[in-house]
Write a protein that holds these residues in place. Structure first.
Motif, mmCIF file in Angstrom:
data_model
loop_
_atom_site.group_PDB
_atom_site.id
_atom_site.type_symbol
_atom_site.label_atom_id
_atom_site.label_comp_id
_atom_site.label_asym_id
_atom_site.label_seq_id
_atom_site.Cartn_x
_atom_site.Cartn_y
_atom_site.Cartn_z
ATOM 1 N N ILE A 22 8.762 7.412 -6.552
ATOM 2 C CA ILE A 22 9.749 6.486 -7.124
ATOM 3 C C ILE A 22 10.620 7.194 -8.157
ATOM 4 O O ILE A 22 11.831 7.005 -8.213
ATOM 5 C CB ILE A 22 9.051 5.219 -7.688
ATOM 6 C CG1 ILE A 22 8.536 4.377 -6.504
ATOM 7 C CG2 ILE A 22 9.991 4.401 -8.568
ATOM 8 C CD1 ILE A 22 7.840 3.110 -6.829
ATOM 9 N N LYS A 23 9.984 8.077 -8.968
ATOM 10 C CA LYS A 23 10.752 8.874 -9.955
ATOM 11 C C LYS A 23 11.756 9.768 -9.231
ATOM 12 O O LYS A 23 12.908 9.904 -9.636
ATOM 13 C CB LYS A 23 9.804 9.736 -10.789
ATOM 14 C CG LYS A 23 9.101 8.971 -11.900
ATOM 15 C CD LYS A 23 8.227 9.916 -12.704
ATOM 16 C CE LYS A 23 7.381 9.144 -13.723
ATOM 17 N NZ LYS A 23 6.383 10.019 -14.362
ATOM 18 N N ALA A 80 15.780 9.384 -9.525
ATOM 19 C CA ALA A 80 16.605 10.514 -9.981
ATOM 20 C C ALA A 80 17.683 10.842 -8.951
ATOM 21 O O ALA A 80 18.828 11.157 -9.301
ATOM 22 C CB ALA A 80 15.716 11.724 -10.218
ATOM 23 N N LEU A 81 17.299 10.714 -7.675
ATOM 24 C CA LEU A 81 18.228 11.012 -6.576
ATOM 25 C C LEU A 81 19.393 10.017 -6.562
ATOM 26 O O LEU A 81 20.560 10.407 -6.473
ATOM 27 C CB LEU A 81 17.463 10.927 -5.242
ATOM 28 C CG LEU A 81 18.012 11.712 -4.055
ATOM 29 C CD1 LEU A 81 17.892 13.202 -4.280
ATOM 30 C CD2 LEU A 81 17.231 11.317 -2.796
ATOM 31 N N MET A 133 12.659 -2.797 -2.734
ATOM 32 C CA MET A 133 12.859 -3.487 -4.018
ATOM 33 C C MET A 133 12.029 -2.910 -5.171
ATOM 34 O O MET A 133 12.521 -2.830 -6.292
ATOM 35 C CB MET A 133 12.637 -5.003 -3.876
ATOM 36 C CG MET A 133 13.745 -5.688 -3.087
ATOM 37 S SD MET A 133 15.414 -5.285 -3.686
ATOM 38 C CE MET A 133 16.110 -4.391 -2.318
ATOM 39 N N PRO A 134 10.756 -2.489 -4.939
ATOM 40 C CA PRO A 134 10.019 -1.876 -6.057
ATOM 41 C C PRO A 134 10.699 -0.609 -6.588
ATOM 42 O O PRO A 134 10.483 -0.213 -7.733
ATOM 43 C CB PRO A 134 8.648 -1.538 -5.441
ATOM 44 C CG PRO A 134 8.512 -2.460 -4.281
ATOM 45 C CD PRO A 134 9.902 -2.621 -3.745
ATOM 46 N N ILE A 135 11.540 0.030 -5.755
ATOM 47 C CA ILE A 135 12.265 1.237 -6.178
ATOM 48 C C ILE A 135 13.622 0.862 -6.781
ATOM 49 O O ILE A 135 14.010 1.362 -7.832
ATOM 50 C CB ILE A 135 12.464 2.198 -4.970
ATOM 51 C CG1 ILE A 135 11.108 2.601 -4.371
ATOM 52 C CG2 ILE A 135 13.255 3.434 -5.375
ATOM 53 C CD1 ILE A 135 11.183 3.282 -3.032
ATOM 54 N N PHE A 136 14.339 -0.059 -6.115
ATOM 55 C CA PHE A 136 15.709 -0.399 -6.523
ATOM 56 C C PHE A 136 15.790 -1.232 -7.792
ATOM 57 O O PHE A 136 16.668 -1.016 -8.621
ATOM 58 C CB PHE A 136 16.430 -1.145 -5.384
ATOM 59 C CG PHE A 136 16.888 -0.255 -4.252
ATOM 60 C CD1 PHE A 136 16.522 1.092 -4.195
ATOM 61 C CD2 PHE A 136 17.695 -0.746 -3.235
ATOM 62 C CE1 PHE A 136 16.942 1.916 -3.156
ATOM 63 C CE2 PHE A 136 18.124 0.060 -2.182
ATOM 64 C CZ PHE A 136 17.738 1.396 -2.145
ATOM 65 N N ALA A 156 0.841 -1.202 0.000
ATOM 66 C CA ALA A 156 0.000 0.000 0.000
ATOM 67 C C ALA A 156 0.879 1.256 0.000
ATOM 68 O O ALA A 156 0.654 2.191 -0.777
ATOM 69 C CB ALA A 156 -0.921 -0.006 1.215
ATOM 70 N N LEU A 157 1.911 1.250 0.860
ATOM 71 C CA LEU A 157 2.785 2.425 0.976
ATOM 72 C C LEU A 157 3.534 2.700 -0.332
ATOM 73 O O LEU A 157 3.568 3.837 -0.806
ATOM 74 C CB LEU A 157 3.786 2.226 2.117
ATOM 75 C CG LEU A 157 4.682 3.433 2.425
ATOM 76 C CD1 LEU A 157 3.871 4.554 3.073
ATOM 77 C CD2 LEU A 157 5.829 3.050 3.344
ATOM 78 N N VAL A 158 4.101 1.633 -0.927
ATOM 79 C CA VAL A 158 4.846 1.806 -2.179
ATOM 80 C C VAL A 158 3.914 2.254 -3.303
ATOM 81 O O VAL A 158 4.281 3.079 -4.143
ATOM 82 C CB VAL A 158 5.605 0.501 -2.559
ATOM 83 C CG1 VAL A 158 6.179 0.584 -3.963
ATOM 84 C CG2 VAL A 158 6.712 0.223 -1.552
ATOM 85 N N GLY A 159 2.656 1.751 -3.283
ATOM 86 C CA GLY A 159 1.652 2.154 -4.288
ATOM 87 C C GLY A 159 1.366 3.648 -4.230
ATOM 88 O O GLY A 159 1.383 4.343 -5.253
#
Length: 420
Positions: A297-298, A302-303, A339-342, A286-289
């Motif tokens: 995530i963008k 970028a960071l 992991m959904p970000i990395f 839920a949090l990652v969504g």
């Protein structure tokens, strides 16, 4: 969002509820009630994954192992391997840890089992206390690396990569780390014989050898059933987990240990563990969504990619983030939140997500031992003699953390070890 997450975590609220609460607050505050179905559909996608069925199976397998005498007999059978070797009992403990890891892949149960079976034996024989503690904790944590590891299964679910490929890639690195531990014990024992005395025991008779070998037969049969069915292409991960549970149940029946009480206790322990994993999964999904919808995530991509043009430096920075998070958070939360970000960044940089999964698991090995919240140390403390303090346990783990770091560095420098 991050400040609120940190503030609530410090207040002592469980991670699952913190992530879910932060997700709802920001979803309703940022987008309004219309966004809630998006969150629920994302959560449903995570929970309804078929591979997820293997998690309760492997946990149940570990819970039954925990309650039976299989691990104790396995440890006794390994006397034949250790024999008159200096540091033999410590090496025997590491080999048992690898076999137990290949049977179930649950870390907590392994550390507790070895703490009850191997630690008193080593202390009785006059082994150096720090060496004995380190071997039990680090050996017990091998369940993270050696397939069928639940860490690999959760990573496969979040990164959307084949769990079978992850198991194949992690097998050699897991054995490599175990061999580092064995080499460390042998080197230290031969440099300073006083820390690992050779047991002054009578030679084992042929009849006793046969009795001890029987204790080795059933566990190896279960390992062959689980890993053989996966690598042989006979069963999927989920089916192999059921093969494992059936194997352990049959083992307890053949040994005359099976009872409804044992099964009920194991089932309740499984519900408790899997319930925690599912709730953390729901909250993190839920949090990652919501984070994704807000463009987080963008922003993070970028960071991270803006740190350097060199992909290796970006990879090392990610490893550092995981290492720091590992000091304070549970591995389930780390996997589901990062992991959904990395993984998209890793793919974008041209790296293999399966290889990155093995790096993630090796990093989580470190998190199980690193202070202030290394779970393996707390698991051992719960069964260790009263004179062994948490401080002593953490100090004993430092050489093993160094070996884990070395293994991680080798995997980064030589990806071919994973077969990728």
């Amino acid at each position: 969002m991050f400040v609120m997450l940190l503030g609530l975590l410090v207040s002592g609220i469980p991670l699952a509820f913190v992530t879910l609460l932060v997700a709802l607050v920001f979803a309703l505050g940022w987008f309004g009630p219309m966004v809630v179905p998006l969150i629920t559909s994302r959560v449903y996608t995570f929970v309804s994954s078929f591979v997820f069925v293997s998690v309760p199976m492997f946990v149940l397998m570990a819970a039954i192992l925990d309650r039976s005498g299989i691990a104790r007999d396995l440890f006794d059978a390994m006397k034949l391997l250790g024999g008159r070797l200096r540091g033999g009992v410590a090496i025997q403990t590491i080999v048992v840890a690898v076999i137990l890891a290949a049977m179930s892949g649950i870390i907590g149960g392994e550390v507790v089992l070895l703490g009850l079976v191997a630690l008193p034996q080593m202390l009785r024989l006059g082994y150096d206390k720090k060496l004995a503690i380190g071997v039990v904790c680090a050996g017990g944590a091998l369940g993270t690396m050696v397939p069928p590891s639940i860490v690999l299964i959760i990573y496969g679910l979040t990164a959307n990569v084949s769990v079978g490929d992850l198991f194949t890639a992690a097998f050699i690195p897991g054995l490599m780390l175990a061999s580092f531990y064995v080499a460390y014990v042998l080197i230290r024992a031969y440099l300073n014989p006083a820390i690992a005395p050779i047991p002054d025991e009578e030679p084992v008779s042929t009849g006793e050898k046969l009795r001890l070998l029987k204790g080795l037969f059933l566990p190896l049969l279960v390992v062959a059933g689980v890993l053989g069915s996966i690598y042989g292409g006979v069963a999927s991960i989920t089916e192999a987990s059921a093969v494992g549970v059936a194997g352990v149940l049959v083992s307890t029946i053949l040994r005359g240990e099976f009872s409804l009480g044992l099964l009920k206790g194991a089932a309740l322990q499984t519900l408790q563990t899997v319930g925690m994993i599912v709730w953390i999964g729901i909250g993190a999904s839920a949090l990652v969504g919501v984070f994704n919808l807000m463009g987080g995530i963008k922003f993070v991509s970028a960071l991270i990619t803006g740190i350097s043009d060199d992909p290796t430096i970006i990879l090392l920075f990610m490893m550092l983030i995981l290492f720091v998070l590992g000091m304070f958070l549970d591995w389930v939360g780390i996997a589901l939140l990062t992991m959904p970000i990395f993984v998209p960044i890793i793919t974008q940089l041209g790296y293999d997500p399966v290889w990155f999964g093995v790096l993630f698991c090796m990093n989580m090995q470190v998190s199980f031992l690193s202070p202030p919240f290394g779970p393996a140390a707390f698991y051992l403390k719960s069964v260790a003699p009263p004179d062994i303090s948490l401080g002593t346990i953490f100090r004993s783990l430092l050489p093993f953390i160094a070996m884990q770091m070395l293994a991680l560095a080798i995997l980064i420098a030589a990806p071919w070890i994973t077969g990728r």
